[in-house]
Design an enzyme around this catalytic site. Sequence first.
Site, mmCIF file in Angstrom:
data_model
loop_
_atom_site.group_PDB
_atom_site.id
_atom_site.type_symbol
_atom_site.label_atom_id
_atom_site.label_comp_id
_atom_site.label_asym_id
_atom_site.label_seq_id
_atom_site.Cartn_x
_atom_site.Cartn_y
_atom_site.Cartn_z
ATOM 1 N N SER A 73 10.499 26.161 -18.734
ATOM 2 C CA SER A 73 11.491 25.525 -17.860
ATOM 3 C C SER A 73 12.581 26.510 -17.436
ATOM 4 C CB SER A 73 12.151 24.341 -18.580
ATOM 5 O OG SER A 73 11.180 23.404 -18.959
HETATM 6 N N1 SAM Z 1 9.665 23.087 -23.620
HETATM 7 C C1 SAM Z 1 8.828 24.086 -23.018
HETATM 8 C C2 SAM Z 1 9.376 25.461 -23.150
HETATM 9 O O1 SAM Z 1 10.455 25.640 -23.740
HETATM 10 O O2 SAM Z 1 8.685 26.380 -22.683
HETATM 11 C C3 SAM Z 1 8.490 23.798 -21.574
HETATM 12 C C4 SAM Z 1 7.551 22.714 -21.463
HETATM 13 S S1 SAM Z 1 6.570 22.594 -20.029
HETATM 14 C C5 SAM Z 1 7.746 22.305 -18.761
HETATM 15 C C6 SAM Z 1 5.882 20.974 -20.407
HETATM 16 C C7 SAM Z 1 4.905 21.004 -21.545
HETATM 17 O O3 SAM Z 1 4.580 19.645 -21.885
HETATM 18 C C8 SAM Z 1 3.580 21.672 -21.205
HETATM 19 O O4 SAM Z 1 3.329 22.699 -22.111
HETATM 20 C C9 SAM Z 1 2.553 20.546 -21.321
HETATM 21 O O5 SAM Z 1 1.297 20.971 -21.773
HETATM 22 C C10 SAM Z 1 3.252 19.634 -22.311
HETATM 23 N N2 SAM Z 1 2.787 18.240 -22.319
HETATM 24 C C11 SAM Z 1 2.444 17.437 -21.284
HETATM 25 N N3 SAM Z 1 2.066 16.220 -21.725
HETATM 26 C C12 SAM Z 1 2.173 16.256 -23.086
HETATM 27 C C13 SAM Z 1 1.939 15.313 -24.122
HETATM 28 N N4 SAM Z 1 1.513 14.058 -23.889
HETATM 29 N N5 SAM Z 1 2.146 15.694 -25.397
HETATM 30 C C14 SAM Z 1 2.572 16.945 -25.687
HETATM 31 N N6 SAM Z 1 2.837 17.882 -24.753
HETATM 32 C C15 SAM Z 1 2.637 17.543 -23.469
#
Ligand code: SAM
Length: 224
Positions: A73
Amino acid sequence: MKSESNNITNNNNDDFTEKRLQLVKSLQRKGIRDEKVLRAMSELPRELFVSPAFFHRAYEDSALPLSDRQTISQPYTVAYMTSLLNVRKGDKILEIGTGSGYQAALLNLMGADVYSVERIAGLQKQAMKIFDMLEMNITLNVGDGTIGWEEFAPYDGIIITAGAPHIPNQLRGQLNINGRMVVPVGNKESQSMYVIIRISNKEYSTEKRHKFKFVPLIGKDGWS
Ligand code: SAM
């Protein structure tokens, strides 16, 4: 490495220190006021969490691609969400969407006890390597975070770092009384940031804040 006062970049002969401080100043100019968040961001080496191809852009205030069509992000978004979470030392925090691990590491550096769930195993593995290198003790799981992580509930804070179609109900139920959840909710193009506070067993307050754009939260209580 869990204490709020740890300075993990002090002994590094760190080429990125100046860039990191410039980024923090730009976040202050954009309205981030939480000193604990700003201090932790001025210490945490974001270059470790971005893909090697984007190393040179680690301190731009922008989201950057990870593998599997996911993103780390934008620093402003991380700072904004972390400020809304109102983290105190010793808080138990659940993150949904480990991604690169940057957000979880920031919470750890602020003294929180961090649990984080990621649905993509490769991302979790890469994040785990970085936590080991930084000697950060963060508890990780691969799975569908839309149903939370009941085993360690209740949490003082829950942060969802992917865009949800609605507020995930089971996650809400895993909040402590006075605990708060920060979650972007909307359609796939844009989401509003919501802050939900558990007032009592059955009562929650809900506040709607600024708009953002996240990758989708995919799972049982998210997007299909
Ligand atoms: N917090 C992260 C960082 O510091 O880099 C950024 C996260 S990225 C914007 C969103 C993440 O949510 C992705 O890695 C995606 O695979 C994960 N995601 C999406 N749906 C999910 C779910 N149901 N459970 C766990 N992770 C999920």
